[in-house]
Design an enzyme around this catalytic site. Structure first.
Site, short mmCIF file in Angstrom:
data_model
loop_
_atom_site.label_atom_id
_atom_site.label_comp_id
_atom_site.label_asym_id
_atom_site.label_seq_id
_atom_site.Cartn_x
_atom_site.Cartn_y
_atom_site.Cartn_z
N LYS A 14 -13.61 -11.72 14.20
CA LYS A 14 -12.18 -12.03 14.07
C LYS A 14 -11.55 -12.02 15.46
O LYS A 14 -11.95 -11.22 16.32
CB LYS A 14 -11.48 -10.96 13.21
CG LYS A 14 -12.00 -10.90 11.79
CD LYS A 14 -11.03 -10.13 10.91
CE LYS A 14 -11.59 -9.93 9.52
NZ LYS A 14 -12.12 -8.59 9.27
N HIS A 207 -3.37 6.34 6.03
CA HIS A 207 -3.87 4.96 6.06
C HIS A 207 -4.68 4.80 4.76
O HIS A 207 -5.81 5.29 4.66
CB HIS A 207 -4.75 4.78 7.31
CG HIS A 207 -5.41 3.45 7.43
ND1 HIS A 207 -5.14 2.56 8.44
CD2 HIS A 207 -6.35 2.83 6.66
CE1 HIS A 207 -5.86 1.47 8.29
NE2 HIS A 207 -6.61 1.61 7.21
N GLY A 209 -6.21 2.19 2.25
CA GLY A 209 -6.58 0.80 1.98
C GLY A 209 -7.88 0.80 1.23
O GLY A 209 -8.13 1.66 0.38
N ARG A 240 -16.17 4.06 -1.78
CA ARG A 240 -16.75 5.26 -1.17
C ARG A 240 -16.25 6.51 -1.89
O ARG A 240 -15.07 6.57 -2.26
CB ARG A 240 -16.38 5.34 0.31
CG ARG A 240 -17.10 4.36 1.16
CD ARG A 240 -16.62 4.42 2.60
NE ARG A 240 -16.11 3.14 3.03
CZ ARG A 240 -15.33 2.94 4.08
NH1 ARG A 240 -14.97 3.96 4.83
NH2 ARG A 240 -14.91 1.74 4.40
N GLU A 333 0.92 0.36 2.27
CA GLU A 333 2.05 -0.54 2.59
C GLU A 333 2.61 -1.24 1.36
O GLU A 333 3.79 -1.58 1.33
CB GLU A 333 1.59 -1.63 3.58
CG GLU A 333 1.37 -1.11 4.98
CD GLU A 333 0.71 -2.14 5.88
OE1 GLU A 333 0.93 -3.35 5.72
OE2 GLU A 333 -0.07 -1.72 6.76
N ASN A 334 1.75 -1.49 0.38
CA ASN A 334 2.16 -2.38 -0.72
C ASN A 334 2.39 -1.72 -2.06
O ASN A 334 3.11 -2.27 -2.90
CB ASN A 334 1.10 -3.47 -0.91
CG ASN A 334 1.03 -4.39 0.28
OD1 ASN A 334 2.02 -5.02 0.62
ND2 ASN A 334 -0.12 -4.44 0.93
N GLU A 385 -3.37 -2.89 14.22
CA GLU A 385 -4.40 -2.39 15.14
C GLU A 385 -4.63 -3.37 16.29
O GLU A 385 -4.86 -2.96 17.43
CB GLU A 385 -5.70 -2.16 14.37
CG GLU A 385 -5.61 -0.93 13.46
CD GLU A 385 -6.51 -1.01 12.25
OE1 GLU A 385 -6.23 -1.85 11.36
OE2 GLU A 385 -7.48 -0.25 12.18
P1 ADP Z 1 -9.38 -2.58 4.44
O1 ADP Z 1 -9.67 -1.11 4.46
O2 ADP Z 1 -10.54 -3.39 3.98
O3 ADP Z 1 -8.69 -3.11 5.68
P2 ADP Z 1 -6.80 -3.02 3.19
O4 ADP Z 1 -6.06 -2.12 4.07
O5 ADP Z 1 -6.56 -4.48 3.30
O6 ADP Z 1 -8.34 -2.75 3.23
O7 ADP Z 1 -6.48 -2.56 1.68
C1 ADP Z 1 -7.06 -3.17 0.57
C2 ADP Z 1 -6.48 -2.49 -0.66
O8 ADP Z 1 -5.07 -2.75 -0.69
C3 ADP Z 1 -7.04 -3.02 -1.97
O9 ADP Z 1 -7.38 -1.93 -2.81
C4 ADP Z 1 -5.85 -3.77 -2.56
O10 ADP Z 1 -5.85 -3.69 -3.97
C5 ADP Z 1 -4.68 -3.00 -2.00
N1 ADP Z 1 -3.47 -3.82 -2.08
C6 ADP Z 1 -3.18 -4.94 -1.40
N2 ADP Z 1 -1.98 -5.44 -1.81
C7 ADP Z 1 -1.53 -4.62 -2.78
C8 ADP Z 1 -0.38 -4.59 -3.61
N3 ADP Z 1 0.54 -5.53 -3.53
N4 ADP Z 1 -0.26 -3.56 -4.47
C9 ADP Z 1 -1.20 -2.61 -4.56
N5 ADP Z 1 -2.31 -2.59 -3.82
C10 ADP Z 1 -2.48 -3.58 -2.94
#
Ligand code: ADP
Length: 399
Positions: A14, A207, A209, A240, A333-334, A385
């Site tokens: 990337k 953090h 995700g 994990r 965040e979401n 990042e």
């Molecule tokens: P990575 O660790 O691979 O960078 P991310 O930070 O992109 O992962 O996070 C991915 C996670 O974020 C997934 O579990 C996804 O379901 C969740 N996610 C993304 N958008 C939303 C949303 N609108 N609501 C809830 N969860 C979300």
């Protein structure tokens, strides 16, 4: 100055090109399926994305393609490679020696090779990305920004595991921590939002995700983090397990007759949200299933909330208080619902969010979610990042 940020994976690379004078990304993209067949997506703000299948046998081919696209008369954003002032590389693991971002020298690459045994997944592709750039962009400084370096000041009693000390001496088994560049970025941003200095704040950054970690930052120094020797420790994640009683591992291996490698696969790829819910590693799908009445999906989410609260609580104790809790990454965040559940019933610690703000704050915008009577700020801050890597790279080449 223009700074190129590179994040090399085993079959992907990337990139983002920043114009640091404007603080903007002027082009970004992803080379995929390196060593398989090869494909690229190249994006420029306000312009149509370019997608193509291109043979990519190696990371050298990928970097050569990135430079070709960036300087292409039609698709490019710069006239010549010499406009790139430096390249910043995301490196997950800097071991015990590489504790600060730095311009990469031969001995640093040698050191990265020497720690591949403790970083077998991410080490080799990162080195390939760096070596490809050094070969192709000979005169341009290459900077390494290490996820682990944020944790270089964690005290020995917090990074040492309570196993025979000889394993630390022999294999350097200890807590290293990961996602450091993200935790560093959002903690800095939180201080900026409050108009205060990092040195006077106690911050817990979550953090959450696909991979998740929590860090405790006291007066600008990270003193503890939930990920450990590998990015496996701590919270339950997409696939994990996170932390568990270590004796569960030999018990399963013996009773299922599986090898260490197979057990590692169970813990890394078949556990967490996916393993418990049986539905998905994607939090959105687990939430949908829970809402539809799937009890194991409900359980997986309750566990994520439980472990997050538990780690936050332990960091409040370690720091003797907290001023700010930050949520970041895909879920942090979401997912408004999860933020509300994690911070619920924490008023004894001074944590209380305004549910109206939490439910209506625009996505992608840093926001203070705290209720007026909260003693602790709870914030959502989108992580960046790549920008953090670009900032480190700029300051190193300017120095
Ligand atoms: P990575 O660790 O691979 O960078 P991310 O930070 O992109 O992962 O996070 C991915 C996670 O974020 C997934 O579990 C996804 O379901 C969740 N996610 C993304 N958008 C939303 C949303 N609108 N609501 C809830 N969860 C979300």
């Amino acid at each position: 100055m223009k700074i190129l940020v590179v994040n090399a994976g085993s079959s992907s690379l990337k990139y983002q090109l920043f114009d640091m004078d404007k603080g903007e990304v002027i082009a970004k993209g992803n080379c995929e399926r390196i060593g398989v067949d090869g494909a690229v997506t190249h994006k420029r703000p306000g312009k149509e994305d370019y997608r193509a299948s291109v043979a990519l046998a190696s990371h050298d081919d990928a970097i050569a393609l990135v430079l070709k696209l960036l300087t292409d008369p039609e698709l490019g954003v710069i006239a010549d490679m010499s406009e790139i002032g430096a390249v910043g590389h995301r490196v997950a693991h800097g071991g015990e020696k590489l504790r600060k971002s730095g311009i990469l020298k031969d001995e640093d690459i040698e050191y990265l090779y020497s720690i591949v045994n403790i970083n077998p997944l991410h080490g080799p592709p990162a080195i390939k990305g760096i070596e490809a750039c050094r070969r192709i962009m000979k005169d341009i400084p290459q900077v390494g920004v290490f996820d682990t370096s944020f944790y270089g000041q964690i005290p020995d009693y917090a990074y040492t595991y309570p196993i025979p000390y000889e394993y630390y001496e022999k294999y350097r088994i200890r807590r290293y921590g990961f996602h450091g560049t993200s935790h560093r970025y959002v903690s800095g941003k939180a201080a900026e939002m409050l108009g205060r200095d990092l040195s006077e704040l106690k911050i817990i950054t979550c953090h959450i995700g696909n991979g998740s970690s929590i860090s405790a930052i006291k007066n600008g120094v990270c003193i503890d983090t939930s990920m450990g020797f590998t990015p496996q420790e701590g919270l339950p994640m997409g696939t994990r397990s996170g932390s568990l009683d270590p004796s569960v591992i030999p018990f399963i291996m013996q009773n299922e007759g599986i090898s260490a490698k197979e057990m590692d696969d169970v813990l890394n790829r078949k556990s967490g949200l996916l393993g418990v819910s049986g539905v998905s590693s994607d939090c959105r799908e687990v939430i949908d299933a829970a809402n539809a009445g799937n009890d194991r999906a409900r359980l997986a989410l309750d566990m994520l909330i439980h472990y997050t609260k538990k780690i936050i609580g332990s960091y409040v104790a370690e720091m003797n208080g907290v001023d700010v809790i930050v949520f970041t990454a895909g879920i942090g965040e979401n997912d408004r619902w999860l933020r509300e559940r994690i911070t619920a019933d924490m008023d004894a610690l001074g944590v209380k969010i305004d549910c109206e703000i939490n439910n209506t704050c625009p996505r992608g915008q840093a926001t203070d979610l705290s209720a007026p009577d909260a003693r602790v700020h709870t914030m959502v801050i989108p992580t960046d990042e790549e920008y953090m890597i670009a900032l480190d790279t700029l300051s190193l080449v300017n120095a």
